[in-house]
Design an enzyme around this catalytic site. Sequence first.
Site, PDB file in Angstrom:
ATOM      1  NE  ARG A 133      -8.343  -1.367   0.818  1.00  0.00           N
ATOM      2  CZ  ARG A 133      -8.428  -0.274   1.564  1.00  0.00           C
ATOM      3  NH1 ARG A 133      -8.997   0.813   1.100  1.00  0.00           N
ATOM      4  NH2 ARG A 133      -7.927  -0.262   2.779  1.00  0.00           N
TER       5      ARG A 133
ATOM      6  NE  ARG B 199      -2.964  -0.223   3.177  1.00  0.00           N
ATOM      7  CZ  ARG B 199      -4.069  -0.859   2.819  1.00  0.00           C
ATOM      8  NH1 ARG B 199      -4.912  -0.293   1.991  1.00  0.00           N
ATOM      9  NH2 ARG B 199      -4.343  -2.065   3.314  1.00  0.00           N
TER      10      ARG B 199
ATOM     11  CB  CYS C 142     -27.542  -6.095  -7.392  1.00  0.00           C
ATOM     12  SG  CYS C 142     -27.918  -5.381  -8.986  1.00  0.00           S
TER      13      CYS C 142
HETATM   14  C1  LIG Z   1       0.015  -7.885   2.172  1.00  0.00           C
HETATM   15  C2  LIG Z   1       1.377  -8.153   2.626  1.00  0.00           C
HETATM   16  C3  LIG Z   1       2.316  -7.128   2.652  1.00  0.00           C
HETATM   17  C4  LIG Z   1       1.982  -5.710   2.280  1.00  0.00           C
HETATM   18  O1  LIG Z   1       1.075  -5.096   3.131  1.00  0.00           O
HETATM   19  P1  LIG Z   1       0.769  -3.527   2.949  1.00  0.00           P
HETATM   20  O2  LIG Z   1      -0.193  -3.208   4.016  1.00  0.00           O
HETATM   21  O3  LIG Z   1       0.177  -3.364   1.596  1.00  0.00           O
HETATM   22  O4  LIG Z   1       2.064  -2.818   3.069  1.00  0.00           O
HETATM   23  C5  LIG Z   1       3.594  -7.434   3.034  1.00  0.00           C
HETATM   24  N1  LIG Z   1       3.956  -8.689   3.380  1.00  0.00           N
HETATM   25  C6  LIG Z   1       3.068  -9.707   3.361  1.00  0.00           C
HETATM   26  C7  LIG Z   1       3.525 -11.049   3.736  1.00  0.00           C
HETATM   27  C8  LIG Z   1       1.759  -9.474   2.989  1.00  0.00           C
HETATM   28  O5  LIG Z   1       0.896 -10.487   2.986  1.00  0.00           O
END
Ligand SMILES: *Cc1c(COP(=O)(O)O)cnc(C)c1O
Length: 430
Positions: A327, A290, A358
């Site tokens: 989300r 993210r 829907c």
């Molecule tokens: C989803 C995930 C991330 C990234 O998470 P963010 O919140 O997008 O930074 C990193 N490591 C693992 C193992 C994940 O499953």
Amino acid sequence: MNLFPISAQINSRGHLEIGGCDATALARAFGTPLYIYDDAHLRARARALHNAFATRWRDALVLYATKAYYSPYLARIFKDAGLGIDVTSEGELEIARRVGLAPEKIYLHGNNKTPAEIRAALALGVAHIIVDNLDEIDLLAQIADELDARPQVLLRLAPAIDPHTHRYLATGVAESKFGLPMLTGAAITAARRVMQHSRLLLVGLHVHIGSQIFDLDPYRDALRAVCDFAAELRDAVGFDLRELDLGGGWGVAYTADQTTLDIETVAETITREITNYQLPITKLLFEPGRALVAQSAIALYTVGSIKEISGVRTYVAVDGGMGDNIRPALYGARYSARVANRMNDAPAQRVAIAGRFCEQGDVLIENVDLPRVQVGDLIAIPDAGAYQIPMASNYNLIPRPAVIAVRAGDARIIRRRETIEDMLRCESDF
Ligand SMILES: *Cc1c(COP(=O)(O)O)cnc(C)c1O
């Protein structure tokens, strides 16, 4: 405008502009719903994250968590910035292969890796496998034997740390489906089992405590838990911790009341605190998803209807919704919005932004203050770059949106809008 990508501004016509392109012109040219990635923002962010760690630790590697959104376009940008990646599927692996990312920069994750995925990764030369559970250890050793490969294993730990985020986003708590629980002794059993296989080399430990974390304390706790466990392993089985992977989860502001976790602070704090532990760590890994991409894109929708329920609320319905952004429905994610063709108009009403799918739960935003909105106006939702397009569906048999990238007045399609033909191509009659 601080939730928007760096190149976003309001132009002389009072319209949202991004990458030098007027949002109303983009909507006309490409249609809506439209996902717009700011190329300059992506590149700057990738560089900033890489540098934050590379300047503080000799052998640091930022692994982009590809599940946040991966495509050949993003893959090339991140490769150029020197980043590696986390993958959990053959699809993600295939994109990395196509852009020629070095296998040393690819780490395989997953809480239920299939034999085909493990085989594909090892065949491509991916050596780093992050082991999630006891069952996959023998499978990994067996496939490694078959392919004459020598996987380098990191153990994913579930250290029982509460990251103060949504329940669905907490992955390091004791009851998580991810990782080897430290409390039950599974983690130490896994270490022993990996070390019994001559094919497997135990090189490191991994922890990812969750997502949308705004506070550094859970990271400090995770670091302490992993380092204490490494010391325990050293004494019990003679293991040297060489690679330490601290996961991702760094919080990103989606609404004005939130503050994006500062990456320089994360890098400074973690690299400083690691030296408190007397461990032979050489390689340090981080896995932001993210934090790399969320703010780099906006979603643009057209208003199709407005329903005022007197004394209750006003629904502004747009031409997208849970099909391109699950989300809010999945875990109550909050967003903000602007009217892209009335950026200078003052807020005049509180509305809900409803999707077109829907489900009553298909509401993108419960409450947002907007100027007077009319049918045909464009709604821009910032922070649309992560976990939206990759989680998109064809619910209601509605094609998924187009994705474009913009830079210096130029706009290119990086994922064309789906067609009805695309959606039906896997169907057949009996
Ligand atoms: C989803 C995930 C991330 C990234 O998470 P963010 O919140 O997008 O930074 C990193 N490591 C693992 C193992 C994940 O499953």
